[in-house]
Motif scaffolding. Structure first.
Motif, mmCIF file in Angstrom:
data_model
loop_
_atom_site.group_PDB
_atom_site.id
_atom_site.type_symbol
_atom_site.label_atom_id
_atom_site.label_comp_id
_atom_site.label_asym_id
_atom_site.label_seq_id
_atom_site.Cartn_x
_atom_site.Cartn_y
_atom_site.Cartn_z
ATOM 1 N N GLY A 342 0.811 -1.213 0.000
ATOM 2 C CA GLY A 342 0.000 0.000 0.000
ATOM 3 C C GLY A 342 0.842 1.259 0.000
ATOM 4 O O GLY A 342 0.907 1.987 -0.990
ATOM 5 N N VAL A 343 1.547 1.514 1.129
ATOM 6 C CA VAL A 343 2.292 2.762 1.290
ATOM 7 C C VAL A 343 3.436 2.857 0.289
ATOM 8 O O VAL A 343 3.534 3.818 -0.487
ATOM 9 N N LEU A 344 4.334 1.852 0.280
ATOM 10 C CA LEU A 344 5.500 1.932 -0.599
ATOM 11 C C LEU A 344 5.115 1.810 -2.064
ATOM 12 O O LEU A 344 5.749 2.416 -2.931
ATOM 13 N N SER A 345 4.079 1.032 -2.351
ATOM 14 C CA SER A 345 3.667 0.899 -3.745
ATOM 15 C C SER A 345 3.049 2.193 -4.262
ATOM 16 O O SER A 345 3.333 2.621 -5.376
ATOM 17 N N GLY A 346 2.219 2.841 -3.434
ATOM 18 C CA GLY A 346 1.554 4.068 -3.877
ATOM 19 C C GLY A 346 2.428 5.293 -3.782
ATOM 20 O O GLY A 346 2.731 5.950 -4.772
ATOM 21 N N VAL A 347 2.887 5.596 -2.555
ATOM 22 C CA VAL A 347 3.724 6.774 -2.361
ATOM 23 C C VAL A 347 5.074 6.590 -3.046
ATOM 24 O O VAL A 347 5.634 7.521 -3.619
ATOM 25 N N GLN A 530 5.618 17.336 -0.285
ATOM 26 C CA GLN A 530 4.594 17.776 0.656
ATOM 27 C C GLN A 530 3.208 17.807 0.024
ATOM 28 O O GLN A 530 2.222 17.366 0.618
ATOM 29 N N ARG A 531 3.117 18.318 -1.218
ATOM 30 C CA ARG A 531 1.833 18.538 -1.869
ATOM 31 C C ARG A 531 1.145 17.223 -2.230
ATOM 32 O O ARG A 531 -0.057 17.069 -2.077
ATOM 33 N N ALA A 532 1.913 16.274 -2.765
ATOM 34 C CA ALA A 532 1.289 15.063 -3.282
ATOM 35 C C ALA A 532 1.262 13.927 -2.272
ATOM 36 O O ALA A 532 0.367 13.093 -2.312
ATOM 37 N N GLY A 533 2.244 13.889 -1.378
ATOM 38 C CA GLY A 533 2.411 12.717 -0.525
ATOM 39 C C GLY A 533 1.239 12.394 0.374
ATOM 40 O O GLY A 533 0.853 11.229 0.494
ATOM 41 N N THR A 534 0.664 13.387 1.025
ATOM 42 C CA THR A 534 -0.359 13.088 2.022
ATOM 43 C C THR A 534 -1.623 12.503 1.398
ATOM 44 O O THR A 534 -2.156 11.503 1.864
ATOM 45 N N VAL A 535 -2.106 13.114 0.322
ATOM 46 C CA VAL A 535 -3.323 12.628 -0.329
ATOM 47 C C VAL A 535 -3.087 11.268 -0.955
ATOM 48 O O VAL A 535 -3.910 10.353 -0.851
ATOM 49 N N ILE A 536 -1.925 11.078 -1.593
ATOM 50 C CA ILE A 536 -1.631 9.806 -2.249
ATOM 51 C C ILE A 536 -1.524 8.701 -1.211
ATOM 52 O O ILE A 536 -1.953 7.566 -1.451
ATOM 53 N N LEU A 537 -0.952 8.994 -0.062
ATOM 54 C CA LEU A 537 -0.844 7.992 0.993
ATOM 55 C C LEU A 537 -2.216 7.477 1.390
ATOM 56 O O LEU A 537 -2.432 6.267 1.501
ATOM 57 N N ALA A 538 -3.163 8.391 1.579
ATOM 58 C CA ALA A 538 -4.506 7.981 1.988
ATOM 59 C C ALA A 538 -5.198 7.156 0.905
ATOM 60 O O ALA A 538 -5.771 6.094 1.177
ATOM 61 N N LEU A 539 -5.128 7.612 -0.358
ATOM 62 C CA LEU A 539 -5.807 6.901 -1.436
ATOM 63 C C LEU A 539 -5.138 5.576 -1.755
ATOM 64 O O LEU A 539 -5.812 4.593 -2.099
ATOM 65 N N SER A 540 -3.808 5.496 -1.644
ATOM 66 C CA SER A 540 -3.106 4.237 -1.888
ATOM 67 C C SER A 540 -3.479 3.203 -0.833
ATOM 68 O O SER A 540 -3.641 2.016 -1.135
ATOM 69 N N THR A 541 -3.616 3.664 0.397
ATOM 70 C CA THR A 541 -4.033 2.757 1.463
ATOM 71 C C THR A 541 -5.430 2.212 1.188
ATOM 72 O O THR A 541 -5.703 1.012 1.375
ATOM 73 N N LEU A 542 -6.333 3.078 0.714
ATOM 74 C CA LEU A 542 -7.685 2.638 0.388
ATOM 75 C C LEU A 542 -7.680 1.597 -0.733
ATOM 76 O O LEU A 542 -8.360 0.568 -0.653
ATOM 77 N N TRP A 544 -5.227 -0.389 -1.610
ATOM 78 C CA TRP A 544 -4.648 -1.646 -1.098
ATOM 79 C C TRP A 544 -5.706 -2.442 -0.335
ATOM 80 O O TRP A 544 -5.821 -3.657 -0.493
ATOM 81 N N PHE A 545 -6.489 -1.749 0.472
ATOM 82 C CA PHE A 545 -7.540 -2.429 1.233
ATOM 83 C C PHE A 545 -8.554 -3.087 0.297
ATOM 84 O O PHE A 545 -8.941 -4.245 0.486
ATOM 85 N N LEU A 546 -8.969 -2.365 -0.734
ATOM 86 C CA LEU A 546 -9.958 -2.910 -1.665
ATOM 87 C C LEU A 546 -9.429 -4.128 -2.411
ATOM 88 O O LEU A 546 -10.187 -5.055 -2.715
ATOM 89 N N ALA A 547 -8.133 -4.152 -2.725
ATOM 90 C CA ALA A 547 -7.559 -5.262 -3.477
ATOM 91 C C ALA A 547 -7.169 -6.435 -2.590
ATOM 92 O O ALA A 547 -6.903 -7.530 -3.105
ATOM 93 N N GLY A 588 -11.826 -4.965 -16.232
ATOM 94 C CA GLY A 588 -12.353 -3.982 -15.290
ATOM 95 C C GLY A 588 -11.495 -3.881 -14.046
ATOM 96 O O GLY A 588 -11.243 -2.779 -13.533
ATOM 97 N N ILE A 589 -11.013 -5.037 -13.534
ATOM 98 C CA ILE A 589 -10.115 -5.009 -12.379
ATOM 99 C C ILE A 589 -8.838 -4.267 -12.729
ATOM 100 O O ILE A 589 -8.318 -3.469 -11.948
ATOM 101 N N GLY A 590 -8.321 -4.538 -13.943
ATOM 102 C CA GLY A 590 -7.116 -3.840 -14.371
ATOM 103 C C GLY A 590 -7.324 -2.341 -14.418
ATOM 104 O O GLY A 590 -6.453 -1.564 -14.006
ATOM 105 N N VAL A 591 -8.493 -1.915 -14.913
ATOM 106 C CA VAL A 591 -8.803 -0.490 -14.982
ATOM 107 C C VAL A 591 -8.889 0.104 -13.582
ATOM 108 O O VAL A 591 -8.357 1.196 -13.316
ATOM 109 N N VAL A 592 -9.550 -0.625 -12.652
ATOM 110 C CA VAL A 592 -9.693 -0.124 -11.285
ATOM 111 C C VAL A 592 -8.342 -0.083 -10.579
ATOM 112 O O VAL A 592 -7.966 0.922 -9.963
ATOM 113 N N ALA A 593 -7.583 -1.182 -10.679
ATOM 114 C CA ALA A 593 -6.302 -1.264 -9.975
ATOM 115 C C ALA A 593 -5.308 -0.239 -10.499
ATOM 116 O O ALA A 593 -4.521 0.329 -9.735
#
Length: 701
Positions: A342-347, A530-542, A544-547, A588-593
């Motif tokens: 989640g974190v390392l893959s997204g951020v 600073q600008r991108a990291g915080t939002v991306i961290l939250a969405l990447s975690t989400l 990861w949870f869904l997958a 569809g999974i590929g598009v979502v992921a």
């Protein structure tokens, strides 16, 4: 508490260079609350052991604002912003090579009644033009300290710091006079502002002159209804009596400025031909100017696509090593998966963009500091203005071929709010490098290598253009065409406005100051993280949870586990929506992921079709074979050349990037625009892909 001093000056006057020379790394960068205008403050140590806080205000030509940056600068100087106290003094940077124009702002600043120091820069540029400014005479005429300074060699910095130890002097009473009727109205309006809004007499008169010099009374809640009504009456009376107050005020100021200029400026009888004039004959040539411009852009392309690969590889290796280290030291479980997947893959994916961003901003900073960027904007303005874009939109759109994130950040150079927003909205349509893995996989697997243009030598065929190459080119062409069409549409509807005016000062060519460039790159890197990291961290975690949930038994194959996850369920849920495009639930999974990053489509497909391998080449080969063999429930092939083209068209037009949305949110200071961007690009991608699929089916493909 440190005294707060504002650094004020025209654009291209050397103000930012002076700020960096005075503050060094003792500065912080952010945004003013509620807007995206950059806020820069720094600490300046003084010879007596004390220090002052220096506020680098956006460049402006006068206190009559023409852009959000200029509005902010004006409001701070007049003390109108609750988040930023009025400065206690002003350091006014004045370009000696354009003295008369720069002194117009100095005249307005002097009216504010704040302590003021004038710093005279660009003396070397003035000398090359056959102009010499007598700083001592200028000081006598203004009644203010005037310090000549050369920021590149740091000559004059110590004198300026010594001058800041004690509060600078307050400017003397103005010498310029308005026509009697206009002067009376200004005095009367100033008295009302003082009594009703508790302004100082100096600020009140300065504001009164600014209000009277604006042809139409402003629509604002800052002033009482009585003030606005009085101002409206003043405008009507002055117009009825034949007074053009805007011209009268400008003429009064420039009358005094011209008097001073005649005393302090010495000009050569025959002005020499400058280096800038000689270079402009080449760089702005009707033919060679564009040839040179395209050559410079080619170097920029090369840097963005290839030079950044080595440092990007280092970051990727470092993130992979960190992920491997976490897997070794932490026991298996949800927390480890969250950190690695989640974190390392997204951020981590976002951080790998940093070399491209720094290279882009290094090139832009070099082009800007040398004076060439203004020429590039001038050359491209005619084309851009036809679709409502600005000449300065070209570089951000071009850089979006590598990545939309630095392209969007580069729109800060566009003064017009609507032109900047328009550029931000369409920049992600340019095919970025993250789409290349998707294109490469699908073209290699399903598009034939048939030669379209080639020649034979000695029985061997040499292909100049194949169907595969034409397909790849068409994807880039589609993205570029969509960018200009959507810009034209938004310019005529959502962001309807007159063609953007393009008044641009062409600064002289100069050598870049590497110390300043280093500061700017450091600021860029830190702001991006600073600008991108915080939002991306939250969405990447989400994501990861869904997958990853609900968890399947350990012996469940990865492909099956993915299908049963929330992301897999989502894939099945959206299948009715994507079926008209020729896509099944796995696509569809590929598009979502791949919403986390477009290139994730390839790895997602590898997991779904169990084609994973440590060797990337073997994995790609296996994946192509598995995709080719995939069948639909009715026994027909799931993947055909038409489906492959449809997938590529969808990825060209769809907003499949969390990072970009996060940066758009930060740059527009609102979720409205990134959500609109997501909606319009998703609809556009679906509609165009549906057309391509329907036409292809009708033609028998």
């Amino acid at each position: 508490m440190n005294r707060r001093i504002a650094l004020v000056g025209n654009p291209n006057s050397g103000k930012t260079t002076l700020f960096n020379a005075l503050t060094g790394l003792r500065q912080k960068v952010g945004n003013y609350p509620g807007i995206t205008v950059e806020r820069k403050e720094g600490t300046v140590p003084l010879p007596d052991g004390s220090s002052v806080t220096l506020i680098d205000l956006p460049g402006l030509y006068s206190l009559t604002p023409q852009s959000p940056d200029e509005q902010i600068a004006r409001d701070i100087l007049l003390g109108y912003r609750d988040d930023t106290p009025q400065p206690e003094a002003i350091v006014n940077v004045v370009d000696a090579s354009n003295l008369e124009r720069n002194l117009y702002l100095t005249s307005q600043l002097a009216d504010l009644g704040l302590p003021l120091i004038v710093v005279l820069t660009m003396g070397d540029t003035a000398a090359r033009r056959g102009v010499e400014v007598d700083a001592e005479a200028l000081s006598r005429e203004l009644g203010l300290p005037v310090i000549p300074l050369h920021a590149a060699s740091r000559a004059g910095l110590s004198e300026l710091k010594n001058a800041l130890v004690s509060p600078p002097p307050v400017p003397p009473r103005r010498r310029w006079q308005l026509p009697v009727t206009v002067e009376e109205e200004a005095e009367e309006l100033a008295a009302l502002l003082t009594s009703q809004h508790q302004l100082s007499p100096e600020t009140a008169f300065s504001e009164a002159v600014l209000l009277l010099g604006t042809p139409v009374a402003p629509k604002t809640t800052r002033w009482s209804p009585e003030i606005l009504a009085h101002l409206h009456g003043d405008h009507e009376r002055l117009t009825r009596e034949g007074h053009d107050t805007t011209t009268a005020i400008a003429e009064a100021r420039y009358g005094e400025i011209n008097r001073i200029a005649q005393i302090v400026i010495r000009r050569a009888e025959t002005p020499p031909t400058t280096k800038t004039e000689r270079l402009d004959r080449l760089f702005l040539h009707k033919f060679w100017g564009y040839v040179i411009f395209l050559g410079i852009l080619s170097i920029l392309f090369q840097a963005m696509f290839t030079w950044a690969e080595v440092p990007k590889g280092w970051l990727e290796s470092g993130i992979a090593a960190l992920s491997g280290g976490i897997q070794k030291v932490m026991p298996a479980g949800a927390l480890r998966d969250l950190l690695t997947e989640g974190v390392l893959s997204g951020v981590g994916t976002t951080i790998t963009f940093l070399p491209q961003i720094l290279l882009l901003f290094l090139f832009i900073a070099l082009l800007e500091d040398t004076g060439y960027l203004a020429r590039a904007a001038f050359l491209m303005d005619r084309l851009m203005s036809r679709v409502g874009l600005h000449g300065k939109s070209f570089i951000p759109l071009l850089s979006s071929y590598a990545c939309a994130i630095p392209g969007i950040l580069a729109t800060r150079t566009i003064e017009s709010h609507k032109a900047r927003l328009l550029t931000i909205l369409v920049a992600p349509l340019m095919s970025c490098s993250a789409r290349l893995p998707v294109y490469s996989l699908l073209i290699a697997a399903f598009i034939p290598r048939t030669t379209l243009v080639g020649f034979h030598v000695g029985g061997h065929e040499f292909a100049l253009l194949t169907v595969q190459g034409a397909t790849l080119f068409s994807m880039y062409a589609l993205g570029t065409l969509a960018t200009f069409l959507m810009a034209a549409l938004f310019n005529r509807t959502l962001l309807k406005s007159e063609p953007p005016s393009f008044l641009l000062e062409l600064p002289p060519y100069r050598k870049p100051i590497w110390r300043t460039l280093g500061f700017r790159l450091w600021e860029t890197a830190w702001q991006f993280l600073q600008r991108a990291g915080t939002v991306i961290l939250a969405l990447s975690t989400l994501l990861w949870f869904l997958a990853s949930y609900p968890k399947a038994p350990a012996e469940t194959p990865k492909g099956t586990a993915m299908e049963r996850s929330y992301a897999g369920q989502l894939g099945h849920a959206i299948e009715p929506v994507i079926a008209p495009l020729g896509f099944d639930w796995k696509m569809g999974i590929g598009v979502v992921a791949s919403f986390a990053a477009r290139e994730v489509f390839v790895s997602t497909m590898a997991i779904l079709y169990q084609a994973e391998s440590d060797d990337e080449e073997q994995q790609t080969t296996a994946l192509k074979d598995r995709l080719g063999a995939e069948k639909l429930p009715d026994g027909s092939p799931a993947y055909t050349p038409l489906v492959a083209v449809c997938l590529m068209v969808f990825y060209v037009l769809a907003m499949q990037c969390i990072s970009t949305l996060a940066v758009v949110k930060r740059e527009t200071n609102s979720w409205k625009w990134p959500l609109f961007q997501l909606a319009y690009m998703t609809f556009l991608a679906w509609f165009v892909t549906f057309l391509v699929h329907s036409i292809g089916k009708a033609l028998g493909y």
